[in-house]
Design an enzyme around this catalytic site. Sequence first.
Site, PDB file in Angstrom:
ATOM      1  N   CYS A 175       0.808  -1.225   0.000  1.00 28.95           N
ATOM      2  CA  CYS A 175       0.000   0.000   0.000  1.00 28.95           C
ATOM      3  C   CYS A 175       0.834   1.265   0.000  1.00 28.95           C
ATOM      4  O   CYS A 175       0.295   2.367   0.054  1.00 28.95           O
ATOM      5  CB  CYS A 175      -0.966  -0.037   1.174  1.00 28.95           C
ATOM      6  SG  CYS A 175      -2.042  -1.480   1.057  1.00 28.95           S
ATOM      7  N   HIS A 315      -2.080   8.394   6.076  1.00 26.44           N
ATOM      8  CA  HIS A 315      -2.391   7.117   5.422  1.00 26.44           C
ATOM      9  C   HIS A 315      -3.849   6.795   5.780  1.00 26.44           C
ATOM     10  O   HIS A 315      -4.620   6.403   4.925  1.00 26.44           O
ATOM     11  CB  HIS A 315      -1.426   6.033   5.882  1.00 26.44           C
ATOM     12  CG  HIS A 315      -1.569   4.738   5.160  1.00 26.44           C
ATOM     13  ND1 HIS A 315      -1.479   4.634   3.796  1.00 26.44           N
ATOM     14  CD2 HIS A 315      -1.822   3.482   5.610  1.00 26.44           C
ATOM     15  CE1 HIS A 315      -1.658   3.373   3.436  1.00 26.44           C
ATOM     16  NE2 HIS A 315      -1.875   2.653   4.513  1.00 26.44           N
ATOM     17  N   HIS A 352      -9.477   2.953  -0.022  1.00 25.64           N
ATOM     18  CA  HIS A 352      -8.057   2.623  -0.094  1.00 25.64           C
ATOM     19  C   HIS A 352      -7.728   2.106  -1.489  1.00 25.64           C
ATOM     20  O   HIS A 352      -8.101   0.991  -1.852  1.00 25.64           O
ATOM     21  CB  HIS A 352      -7.725   1.572   0.967  1.00 25.64           C
ATOM     22  CG  HIS A 352      -6.257   1.376   1.175  1.00 25.64           C
ATOM     23  ND1 HIS A 352      -5.302   1.851   0.303  1.00 25.64           N
ATOM     24  CD2 HIS A 352      -5.572   0.756   2.172  1.00 25.64           C
ATOM     25  CE1 HIS A 352      -4.101   1.525   0.745  1.00 25.64           C
ATOM     26  NE2 HIS A 352      -4.237   0.863   1.883  1.00 25.64           N
TER      27      HIS A 352
END
Lengths: 425, 395
Positions: A175, A315, A352
């Site tokens: 990620c 994040h 995400h």
Amino acid sequence: MTSATHDKKGRPIVAVTGIGVVTSLGVGTADNWAKLTGGVSGIRRVSRFPTDALRTTIAGTVDAVYQDGMSPAALSERVALLAGEEAVAQAGIGSKGRFPGPLFLAPPPLEVEWPDRIKMAEMAAANADTSYPDLLRVAHDYGDTYKPFKFAIIGEDLADHFGTEGSPISLNTACASGATAIQLGMEAIRRGECEAALAIGADASITQESLVRFSLLSALSTQNDPPDRASKPFSKNRDGFVLAEGAAALVLESLAHARARGARVLGILEGYGEKSDSFHRTRTSPDGKPIIATMQRALADAGVGPEDIDYINAHGTSTPENDKMEHLGVSAVFGERIRGIPISSNKSMIGHTLTAAGAVEAAFTLMTLQSQRLPPTINHAIPDPTIHLDVVPNVARDAKVNRAISNSFGFGGQNMCLVVALEPA
Amino acid sequence: MSDGREVWITGVGLITCLGEGLEAAWDHLERGDAPPYDDKTFAPYIVHPHSPVSFDKQIPKKSDQRQMELWQRIGVYAAGLALADAGLTGKPELLDNTDMIVAAAGGERDIPADTSILTGMRKVTERGPFLNERLMSDLRPTLFLAQLPNLLAGNIAIVHGVVGSSRTFLGEESAGVDAVRIAQARIAAGQSELTLVGGSYNAARWDVLLIFEQSGSTLRDRFAPVWDRGPRGGIALGNMGAFLVLESREHAEARGARPHGRLSAVRADRNRRQPGEIEATLRKEWAAIADKIDRAHAGVISGAAGLEPATAAEQVALKEIGLPVRNTGTYIGHGVEAQFVANIGIACAAVEHGKLFAPAGTGDFGSSPPDLSQVVVTAVGNWRGEGLALVERVK
């Protein structure tokens, strides 16, 4: 004058001269920014495949781009191409089909997908149980009809399309991949290998199996109804992230090169930091040391201190673990001052975007600096009482922002942080 | 642009079908013994399984081993060998600042789960819901972690404590070339002092054969050296783990590390693979390093995979270059992402022993030069990408 185009360490300063974005909110930076600062969510019920028997039935899919039957490879390539074209057009660099620098791409990991496996099984028409040797028997005929699966296929196609130079690098740091693509471009320009680089993060790989995989790791929100309220970073009732798709492209250029050709500089990539975590395959060290070191290394690389940061693009995945650890990390790095630094999560609206996230959020951080307006963290109805942060709750607001950081953390102990600033006057 | 700082290779870790460690591979190559391969398990396809190793030696915790699939275990093992060879094992003060670049494939499937779902699917009309139901019940949660490409690097961090930084490159042979190139360039430019770079491959599995067979690329029925596999050629995939420790000369000297060799240049490029383009790219890459070559003491180690037209095109370029040529693919098979790294390791052994190994097949030519001190390593991807490296003896 050399000093204006090189940093304090004598390295070429890296500018951004083009940005392109595709998310579940839409195609293009203008549409995305309007919705992002308008607090609009792109999360919706999955319509691409049946969701019976699934615990999570929502996602941030790129429905504006998806066409029936597109594979993850084809859809990821399409969003990468759209983002890349927007960025290259804005930068006005090179000429059509001739980009004067290398490509660094963060694609999703590709493999043979179920529709392919099922089609091959049908072609094989085994008498008894379907086995892999049956699939292999027809694989070549199948491969003649459909594009064979190769990890580098998206990078190769994009290198052909944009005419980038040298070997296109496809990378994966889970990620954090999008941020790593940008970092590789910064490093290449700092080494003097090139004057420009095209960094793209693209991930449009939501399939039945990808949803199930994350679901089995208990990583996803199961609060499916209403979909747009599921992603709630830093909230007390957060219960996982929302899987999403998207892409962002940045044209990176040495400041000297950008100025020499009279390009408009959208921002400066001042530094990066990375530090891996060996604690666990999916979890962060409980002391947060690798996250802290990542941010500190980024500040040191940029030659700035915590007091120079005006905004943090989190994040902020909306998992219980990430948001807790990110809070711990930024609190350690910024100390008491953290309460006065706005920190918001784009993922509250776009979900995400996995390997694209680091690039998409770097792009939004640059747009935050450009517009002097902070995108909010939406769905912030029940704040987590253990998290003491100004998450820019629910509504965007204007602010003076000269310099920001963008955090990206991933499975496998991947941690990345970028320092982004406005062009010095 | 200057070449920057000297980059030394201070650690090599290798597992192939020729055994564990660089010297075991070298001994076999030097003798020119017939390569071990398996044409039964996946008949008619031919693969080179790795020689048996005791994973406990480098991965002491069974719980760690259980969290990995074979490609990761092979890679973590080979990385451990490289770190031990470089004298880094158990030295957190060095490992804490050791960068890592891994070239990975990933994507191992659960074959029984896949085949059971495919078989069950034939009897149902509502395939979408059926697939959801079966995936939710049949997939092992931890399998996902064994499929993620960056989890080889993640496991190396966990098992060996390499935690400076971690990046994973994707994309067949070129991923290996790019990984080595970036690692070398970062050290040369002062962006890193110490980098672990490498990859691993598990060829002995149906799912990977499926991918290669979609483009009709696998070697079948009859084994032959890579140069001699007929008009279409074929790849005999090989299980492989290959890692290098690259280090700035200053850093290596300060800690008294012994160099296997110097990595003086790495080139990586691509083209659209129209006729003649592979040769043209290799010519261009060769031209960039040709003035460093002492022809009396230099040779080529080719990474030819045996698939046409790539292998024949490489042969054309190698004949023009004219240095003596040896290939490794005939002996160790093709480890895709890991092949270039393995071949740089083998090039280290060649300059250390001062000679090339035994030829295999019609494309290997020329006798080993006396006191070999330079080896040019090639990588022509089976469908994309051409790379080249120069390994030199440190005198």
